[in-house]
Write an enzyme that holds these catalytic residues in place. Structure first.
Site, PDB file in Angstrom:
ATOM      1  N   ASP A  36       9.744  10.360  13.632  1.00  0.00           N
ATOM      2  CA  ASP A  36       8.987  10.859  12.486  1.00  0.00           C
ATOM      3  C   ASP A  36       8.732  12.359  12.614  1.00  0.00           C
ATOM      4  O   ASP A  36       8.815  13.103  11.638  1.00  0.00           O
ATOM      5  CB  ASP A  36       7.669  10.085  12.313  1.00  0.00           C
ATOM      6  N   SER A  67     -19.190  -5.652  15.110  1.00  0.00           N
ATOM      7  CA  SER A  67     -17.886  -6.286  15.294  1.00  0.00           C
ATOM      8  C   SER A  67     -18.046  -7.540  16.135  1.00  0.00           C
ATOM      9  O   SER A  67     -18.786  -7.535  17.122  1.00  0.00           O
ATOM     10  CB  SER A  67     -16.914  -5.327  15.996  1.00  0.00           C
ATOM     11  N   GLY A 122      -5.284  -3.084  22.350  1.00  0.00           N
ATOM     12  CA  GLY A 122      -4.446  -2.150  23.101  1.00  0.00           C
ATOM     13  C   GLY A 122      -2.972  -2.445  23.051  1.00  0.00           C
ATOM     14  O   GLY A 122      -2.198  -2.001  23.903  1.00  0.00           O
ATOM     15  N   GLY A 124      -0.827  -1.700  20.517  1.00  0.00           N
ATOM     16  CA  GLY A 124      -0.009  -0.782  19.729  1.00  0.00           C
ATOM     17  C   GLY A 124       0.334  -1.303  18.349  1.00  0.00           C
ATOM     18  O   GLY A 124       1.325  -0.882  17.756  1.00  0.00           O
ATOM     19  N   LEU A 125      -0.486  -2.226  17.824  1.00  0.00           N
ATOM     20  CA  LEU A 125      -0.256  -2.740  16.467  1.00  0.00           C
ATOM     21  C   LEU A 125      -1.181  -2.057  15.464  1.00  0.00           C
ATOM     22  O   LEU A 125      -1.316  -2.484  14.335  1.00  0.00           O
ATOM     23  CB  LEU A 125      -0.437  -4.260  16.434  1.00  0.00           C
ATOM     24  N   SER A 126      -1.815  -1.004  15.910  1.00  0.00           N
ATOM     25  CA  SER A 126      -2.564  -0.086  15.050  1.00  0.00           C
ATOM     26  C   SER A 126      -3.875  -0.615  14.506  1.00  0.00           C
ATOM     27  O   SER A 126      -4.141  -0.583  13.316  1.00  0.00           O
ATOM     28  CB  SER A 126      -1.685   0.418  13.911  1.00  0.00           C
ATOM     29  N   SER A 127      -4.739  -1.029  15.422  1.00  0.00           N
ATOM     30  CA  SER A 127      -6.067  -1.475  15.001  1.00  0.00           C
ATOM     31  C   SER A 127      -6.906  -0.313  14.475  1.00  0.00           C
ATOM     32  O   SER A 127      -7.747  -0.507  13.596  1.00  0.00           O
ATOM     33  CB  SER A 127      -6.786  -2.172  16.155  1.00  0.00           C
ATOM     34  N   ASP A 173       1.110   4.751  10.426  1.00  0.00           N
ATOM     35  CA  ASP A 173       0.243   3.583  10.607  1.00  0.00           C
ATOM     36  C   ASP A 173      -0.636   3.354   9.394  1.00  0.00           C
ATOM     37  O   ASP A 173      -0.692   2.246   8.836  1.00  0.00           O
ATOM     38  CB  ASP A 173      -0.626   3.758  11.855  1.00  0.00           C
ATOM     39  N   TYR A 223       4.111  12.816  25.644  1.00  0.00           N
ATOM     40  CA  TYR A 223       4.387  12.950  24.209  1.00  0.00           C
ATOM     41  C   TYR A 223       4.730  14.407  23.878  1.00  0.00           C
ATOM     42  O   TYR A 223       5.730  14.691  23.221  1.00  0.00           O
ATOM     43  CB  TYR A 223       3.163  12.480  23.414  1.00  0.00           C
TER      44      TYR A 223
END
Length: 385
Positions: A36, A67, A122, A124-127, A173, A223
């Site tokens: 990207d 929560s 944790g 990596g599914l974009s919480s 995301d 990164y």
């Protein structure tokens, strides 16, 4: 989840009364990793697991955030300046959104909000994007009903994460979470925000998300290192011909690069962008086997050329590909932990999970988790109960 189950959760926290329920999904990037920022396409889809928000209006200027997945309560006084506070942890994501929506001039009233997530922590599914987009949608839905600009939500939530939370993420995301469509992936150019929906029908196969349960450890330094290497590759290619970004270059342009590490990074970016376009084409043709082979090629490129996989992701993908009926697999997300995905024939899904789970644990000592997921809708209002 059923509305009455969610309502019962809310009543346990905040007492009896009517509740409104919203849902915001996690996301998975099917193919198009680490390109990207090199001008390439991403190809995410929203999941059918995510974060639920149960909401009740209050008579004052206080928003209370709780929560079911974490202890404590975050109190937001709408008459005071809203600031980032490290001790509020996850609560800073909705806090930042509340602050931004107030700044945009929308009416924000007191609310009790209870979040419940069935996303693995944790992984990596974009919480973070899911809770940002969920909060924005709740507040805007109360102002505008269903007439909410989802692209604007994505842009707003990216800004919150960049400026309020201080994480320099891209927009993929938030975009996937806000604009997801059932049984469709999104072909997205992160720079221009051009996007189109592509039907995602695996026919007699399923998408299996494999959580390594190795928390992602893609450090800021790694990164930044990869980005700098890609910038260097682009600089070299530009001395020979005119290109706007690395993904516009051709494979033959790699001949201009002498440094082997820089060449490998560029080769991943250029070939991964080609794979995204090929994935869209073969999915439209209904060729699931060709799509699955592209996943395998993507993982190999991320492992050998971009070097962002690591022991746990490589092991779970290798074990997945050994199972008959697994058509393809690859890491997804930033890398160095988190999740991988696999396309698996429906008749062997249970056997696949059992086999990969056993072999992965034997080799890493860690218990993996598996989720059979469809591609679902983006953030939505579920109703009143």
């Amino acid at each position: 989840m059923e509305l009455n189950v969610l309502k019962d959760m809310f009543i346990q926290e905040y007492g009896e009364g009517e509740v409104e329920v919203y849902f915001s999904p996690g996301r998975v990037n099917l193919i198009g990793e680490h390109i990207d920022y090199n001008g390439g396409y991403v190809f995410p889809g929203a999941l059918t697991i995510g974060i639920y928000g149960m909401v009740r209006e209050r008579e004052d200027n206080i928003i209370r955030l709780r929560s079911k997945n974490a202890n404590g309560e975050i109190i937001v006084n709408l008459q005071e300046d809203i600031r980032y506070d490290e001790k509020d942890d996850w609560g800073n994501y909705p806090k930042g959104v509340i602050k931004k929506i107030k700044e945009l001039g929308y009416n924000v009233n007191g609310l009790d909000i209870l979040f419940y997530s069935n996303l693995p922590d944790g992984a990596g599914l974009s919480s973070s994007a899911a809770i940002e987009v969920l909060t924005a949608y709740i507040l805007l839905h109360k102002n505008k009903g269903d007439d909410v600009d989802r692209v604007e939500i994505a842009k707003m939530c990216q800004e919150v994460e960049n400026k309020f939370v201080g994480v320099n993420c891209g927009i993929m995301d938030q975009f996937a979470v806000a604009l997801g469509r059932e049984n469709n992936a999104i072909l997205l150019d992160c720079a221009s925000l051009y996007y189109e929906y592509v039907p995602f029908d695996l026919k007699d196969a399923s998408l299996v998300i494999m959580n390594t349960n190795k928390r992602r450890e893609l450090s800021e330094s790694k990164y930044n290192e990869r980005r700098a290497e890609c910038d260097k590759a682009l600089e070299i290619i530009r001395t020979h011909r005119e290109v706007e970004n690395l993904c516009q270059a051709d494979v033959k342009d790699l001949d201009y690069i002498e440094d082997e590490v820089i060449k490998k990074r560029a080769r991943h970016a250029i070939t991964e962008n080609i794979r995204v376009k090929d994935a869209v084409r073969v999915l439209r043709e209904g060729d699931i086997e060709a799509f699955s082979k592209l996943l395998i090629e993507s993982h190999k490129s991320l492992k050998d050329d971009y070097e962002v996989t690591g022991l746990h992701l490589d092991t779970i993908v290798e074990e997945a590909l050994k199972v008959k009926g697994c058509l393809g697999a690859r890491m997804t997300g930033a890398g160095f932990g988190g999740c991988a995905i696999a396309v698996v024939k429906n008749e062997v899904v249970d056997e696949f999970i059992k086999e990969v789970s056993k072999n992965y644990k034997e080799k890493t000592g860690i218990e993996a988790a598996f989720y059979v997921s469809k591609i679902g809708d983006g953030v939505k209002y579920m109703g009143r109960c």
